[in-house]
Scaffold this motif. Structure first.
Motif, PDB file in Angstrom:
ATOM      1  N   THR A  11       0.771  -0.958  -0.165  1.00  0.00           N
ATOM      2  CA  THR A  11       0.226   0.098  -0.277  1.00  0.00           C
ATOM      3  C   THR A  11       1.322   1.482   0.065  1.00  0.00           C
ATOM      4  O   THR A  11       1.758   1.518   0.615  1.00  0.00           O
ATOM      5  N   ALA A  12       0.001   1.766  -0.393  1.00  0.00           N
ATOM      6  CA  ALA A  12       1.413   3.065  -0.926  1.00  0.00           C
ATOM      7  C   ALA A  12       0.499   4.332  -0.999  1.00  0.00           C
ATOM      8  O   ALA A  12      -0.455   4.692  -1.189  1.00  0.00           O
ATOM      9  N   GLU A  13       0.862   5.270  -0.229  1.00  0.00           N
ATOM     10  CA  GLU A  13       0.019   6.725   0.294  1.00  0.00           C
ATOM     11  C   GLU A  13       0.671   7.761  -0.194  1.00  0.00           C
ATOM     12  O   GLU A  13       1.736   8.002  -0.220  1.00  0.00           O
ATOM     13  N   ILE A  14       0.334   8.662  -1.375  1.00  0.00           N
ATOM     14  CA  ILE A  14       0.836   9.964  -1.654  1.00  0.00           C
ATOM     15  C   ILE A  14       0.255  11.069  -1.808  1.00  0.00           C
ATOM     16  O   ILE A  14      -1.277  10.941  -2.121  1.00  0.00           O
ATOM     17  N   LYS A  15       1.262  12.028  -1.013  1.00  0.00           N
ATOM     18  CA  LYS A  15       0.676  13.740  -0.191  1.00  0.00           C
ATOM     19  C   LYS A  15       0.224  14.676  -2.164  1.00  0.00           C
ATOM     20  O   LYS A  15       1.126  14.076  -2.741  1.00  0.00           O
ATOM     21  N   HIS A  16      -0.528  15.204  -1.891  1.00  0.00           N
ATOM     22  CA  HIS A  16      -0.973  15.910  -3.600  1.00  0.00           C
ATOM     23  C   HIS A  16       0.194  17.187  -2.995  1.00  0.00           C
ATOM     24  O   HIS A  16       0.133  17.679  -4.366  1.00  0.00           O
ATOM     25  N   THR A  17       0.555  17.399  -2.162  1.00  0.00           N
ATOM     26  CA  THR A  17       1.735  18.695  -2.032  1.00  0.00           C
ATOM     27  C   THR A  17       2.813  18.418  -1.887  1.00  0.00           C
ATOM     28  O   THR A  17       3.080  17.085  -2.328  1.00  0.00           O
ATOM     29  N   GLY A  18       3.650  18.248  -3.555  1.00  0.00           N
ATOM     30  CA  GLY A  18       4.498  17.845  -4.031  1.00  0.00           C
ATOM     31  C   GLY A  18       4.265  16.898  -4.747  1.00  0.00           C
ATOM     32  O   GLY A  18       5.690  15.177  -4.959  1.00  0.00           O
ATOM     33  N   ALA A  19       3.058  16.081  -4.760  1.00  0.00           N
ATOM     34  CA  ALA A  19       3.817  14.628  -5.589  1.00  0.00           C
ATOM     35  C   ALA A  19       3.856  13.526  -4.058  1.00  0.00           C
ATOM     36  O   ALA A  19       4.601  12.994  -5.396  1.00  0.00           O
ATOM     37  N   ARG A  76       8.384  20.321  -4.916  1.00  0.00           N
ATOM     38  CA  ARG A  76       7.640  19.896  -3.890  1.00  0.00           C
ATOM     39  C   ARG A  76       6.833  20.283  -2.874  1.00  0.00           C
ATOM     40  O   ARG A  76       6.595  19.988  -2.036  1.00  0.00           O
ATOM     41  N   GLU A  77       6.868  21.866  -3.246  1.00  0.00           N
ATOM     42  CA  GLU A  77       6.013  22.565  -2.788  1.00  0.00           C
ATOM     43  C   GLU A  77       4.464  22.794  -2.977  1.00  0.00           C
ATOM     44  O   GLU A  77       3.911  23.591  -2.103  1.00  0.00           O
ATOM     45  N   MET A  78       4.586  22.132  -3.990  1.00  0.00           N
ATOM     46  CA  MET A  78       3.333  22.539  -4.894  1.00  0.00           C
ATOM     47  C   MET A  78       2.277  21.800  -5.070  1.00  0.00           C
ATOM     48  O   MET A  78       3.175  20.683  -4.532  1.00  0.00           O
ATOM     49  N   GLU A  79       1.002  22.215  -5.004  1.00  0.00           N
ATOM     50  CA  GLU A  79      -0.139  20.982  -4.897  1.00  0.00           C
ATOM     51  C   GLU A  79      -0.495  21.177  -6.256  1.00  0.00           C
ATOM     52  O   GLU A  79      -0.546  21.283  -7.409  1.00  0.00           O
ATOM     53  N   PHE A  80      -0.744  19.997  -6.550  1.00  0.00           N
ATOM     54  CA  PHE A  80      -0.435  18.937  -7.969  1.00  0.00           C
ATOM     55  C   PHE A  80      -1.312  18.098  -7.527  1.00  0.00           C
ATOM     56  O   PHE A  80      -2.462  18.489  -7.325  1.00  0.00           O
ATOM     57  N   GLU A  81      -2.605  18.037  -9.943  1.00  0.00           N
ATOM     58  CA  GLU A  81      -3.593  17.909  -9.766  1.00  0.00           C
ATOM     59  C   GLU A  81      -3.969  16.073  -9.892  1.00  0.00           C
ATOM     60  O   GLU A  81      -2.903  15.893 -10.421  1.00  0.00           O
ATOM     61  N   LEU A  82      -4.783  15.608  -9.152  1.00  0.00           N
ATOM     62  CA  LEU A  82      -4.365  13.883  -9.267  1.00  0.00           C
ATOM     63  C   LEU A  82      -5.336  13.845 -10.710  1.00  0.00           C
ATOM     64  O   LEU A  82      -6.999  14.691 -10.770  1.00  0.00           O
ATOM     65  N   ILE A  83      -4.660  13.516 -11.607  1.00  0.00           N
ATOM     66  CA  ILE A  83      -5.859  13.554 -13.345  1.00  0.00           C
ATOM     67  C   ILE A  83      -6.193  11.855 -13.524  1.00  0.00           C
ATOM     68  O   ILE A  83      -6.613  11.982 -14.850  1.00  0.00           O
ATOM     69  N   SER A  89      -2.340   2.693  -9.199  1.00  0.00           N
ATOM     70  CA  SER A  89      -1.380   3.735 -10.322  1.00  0.00           C
ATOM     71  C   SER A  89      -2.446   4.559  -9.612  1.00  0.00           C
ATOM     72  O   SER A  89      -3.688   5.398  -9.924  1.00  0.00           O
ATOM     73  N   VAL A  90      -1.756   5.904 -10.061  1.00  0.00           N
ATOM     74  CA  VAL A  90      -2.559   7.160  -9.326  1.00  0.00           C
ATOM     75  C   VAL A  90      -0.999   8.066 -10.951  1.00  0.00           C
ATOM     76  O   VAL A  90      -0.215   7.572 -10.683  1.00  0.00           O
ATOM     77  N   THR A  91      -1.720   9.154 -10.669  1.00  0.00           N
ATOM     78  CA  THR A  91      -1.241  10.447 -12.154  1.00  0.00           C
ATOM     79  C   THR A  91      -1.613  11.630 -11.552  1.00  0.00           C
ATOM     80  O   THR A  91      -2.695  11.909 -11.338  1.00  0.00           O
ATOM     81  N   PHE A  92      -0.342  12.340 -11.374  1.00  0.00           N
ATOM     82  CA  PHE A  92      -0.647  13.339 -10.076  1.00  0.00           C
ATOM     83  C   PHE A  92      -0.075  14.628 -11.706  1.00  0.00           C
ATOM     84  O   PHE A  92       1.190  14.538 -12.370  1.00  0.00           O
ATOM     85  N   SER A  93      -0.604  16.136 -11.554  1.00  0.00           N
ATOM     86  CA  SER A  93      -0.131  16.672 -12.883  1.00  0.00           C
ATOM     87  C   SER A  93       0.475  17.945 -11.796  1.00  0.00           C
ATOM     88  O   SER A  93      -0.193  18.223 -11.040  1.00  0.00           O
ATOM     89  N   LEU A  94       0.960  19.067 -12.993  1.00  0.00           N
ATOM     90  CA  LEU A  94       1.682  20.040 -11.563  1.00  0.00           C
ATOM     91  C   LEU A  94       2.157  21.043 -13.148  1.00  0.00           C
ATOM     92  O   LEU A  94       3.581  20.547 -14.215  1.00  0.00           O
ATOM     93  N   ALA A  95       1.065  22.384 -13.453  1.00  0.00           N
ATOM     94  CA  ALA A  95       1.792  22.919 -14.964  1.00  0.00           C
ATOM     95  C   ALA A  95       2.346  23.732 -14.642  1.00  0.00           C
ATOM     96  O   ALA A  95       2.107  24.474 -13.052  1.00  0.00           O
ATOM     97  N   ALA A  96       2.750  25.228 -15.494  1.00  0.00           N
ATOM     98  CA  ALA A  96       3.368  26.394 -15.306  1.00  0.00           C
ATOM     99  C   ALA A  96       2.066  26.629 -14.983  1.00  0.00           C
ATOM    100  O   ALA A  96       1.269  27.336 -15.184  1.00  0.00           O
ATOM    101  N   HIS A 111       4.254  15.356 -14.734  1.00  0.00           N
ATOM    102  CA  HIS A 111       3.351  14.742 -14.183  1.00  0.00           C
ATOM    103  C   HIS A 111       4.053  13.635 -13.212  1.00  0.00           C
ATOM    104  O   HIS A 111       5.015  13.257 -14.271  1.00  0.00           O
ATOM    105  N   LEU A 112       3.324  12.842 -12.159  1.00  0.00           N
ATOM    106  CA  LEU A 112       4.405  11.866 -11.391  1.00  0.00           C
ATOM    107  C   LEU A 112       3.319  10.609 -11.500  1.00  0.00           C
ATOM    108  O   LEU A 112       1.688  11.011 -11.459  1.00  0.00           O
ATOM    109  N   VAL A 113       3.405   9.474 -12.619  1.00  0.00           N
ATOM    110  CA  VAL A 113       2.904   8.127 -12.195  1.00  0.00           C
ATOM    111  C   VAL A 113       3.020   7.115 -11.317  1.00  0.00           C
ATOM    112  O   VAL A 113       4.375   6.771 -11.353  1.00  0.00           O
TER     113      VAL A 113
END
Length: 283
Positions: A11-19, A76-83, A89-96, A111-113
């Motif tokens: 089981t893996a847990e991922i924060k949305h802050t910084g993915a 690492r300090e920014m909020e990523f979007e769960l896409i 499996s989970v994918t997060f995105s951070l855009a400029a 993107h972090l997957v």
């Protein structure tokens, strides 16, 4: 806010802050990721983007302008979007944004997957250059792994190295001085003295996997065939070790300051995509 993925083993847990990966447990509830106690280090496994390490004077030049970035960049300090989300499996995105462009003037999407397969967690990085010019960047991982017993009971087994040549840091920058640690049958026996001068920086590391052993018994393997460079770090008396696959590293002490000339920098053409992955396997 966090998101959890799981399979029958992990089981893996991922924060949305910084993915940021903040937990990896097996089905016996054994935790493999550092808990982020700020007494030692208040992170778990941050993504390093758009730089790895420290810039000289926290500054770089691009197109005749100065830009300022703190150590390891801002992702690492920014909020990523769960896409995207599946059970394993989970994918997060951070855009400029206009704010990121004040520090890093490029149209990127990061993107972090995270994907669990059997006893392995794979972590993928995808960098998209949505701009019209070349985009220089570095990216890296910084996972911290729990070492619950005496630190000197642990060792790191390298895939290929017979001895370990590493660069010393000077005020957070890569110095021109190297050191060499002797290995015992490809194993580096851990002690805090190794890290008295900060991280061990391995440029163009020939090994593409490192296994953590406890009392000579392997229990976790980090594989990073896509990544050229590696950092190894722990702060004084901390009960964890960081094994950090990198594309790039801190500025060198004699750095010019021009981002495109930075040692280890990656350059992504317009409308191109960068992809790299590493894995954490429970043994």
């Amino acid at each position: 806010m966090t998101t959890t993925i799981s399979n029958s083993i992990l089981t893996a847990e991922i924060k949305h802050t910084g993915a940021e990966l903040c937990s990896l447990k097996d089905n016996l509830n054994k935790e493999y990721i550092w808990n982020g106690n700020p007494e030692f280090w208040g992170k778990h496994s941050p993504v390093l983007f758009p730089i790895v390490g420290t810039l000289k004077n926290n500054t770089y030049q691009y197109n005749n302008a100065d830009y300022h970035l703190s150590r390891h960049g801002f992702a690492r300090e920014m909020e990523f979007e769960l896409i995207a989300k599946q059970e394993n499996s989970v994918t997060f995105s951070l855009a400029a944004t206009p704010k990121t462009k004040e520090k890093y003037p490029f149209d990127f999407d990061l993107h972090l997957v995270y994907t669990l397969e059997n006893k392995t967690l794979q972590i993928e990085y995808k960098v998209f250059n949505n701009g019209e010019s070349k985009m220089p960047f570095s990216i890296g991982a910084h996972p911290a792994f729990n070492l619950p017993n005496d630190f000197e009971n642990y060792s790191l087994a390298f895939e290929k190295e017979n001895s370990l040549k590493y660069y010393l840091l000077e005020d957070g920058l890569i110095s021109n001085t190297t050191n060499e640690a002797s290995l015992d049958k490809n194993e580096l026996h851990l002690n805090y003295g190794l890290f008295a001068n900060d991280a061990l920086v391995l440029k163009n590391c020939s090994s593409k996997s490192v296994t953590i052993l406890e009392n000579s018994k392997p229990f976790l393997k980090v594989s990073f065939s896509d990544f050229p460079d590696l950092g190894i770090w722990t702060p004084p008396n901390a009960p964890f070790i960081c094994i950090e696959p990198w594309f790039g590293y801190s500025d060198t002490v004699d750095k010019s300051g021009a981002l495109l000339d930075k040692e280890g920098i990656q350059v992504l053409d317009a409308d191109e995509t960068f992809h790299a992955a590493f894995s954490i396997e429970i043994l």
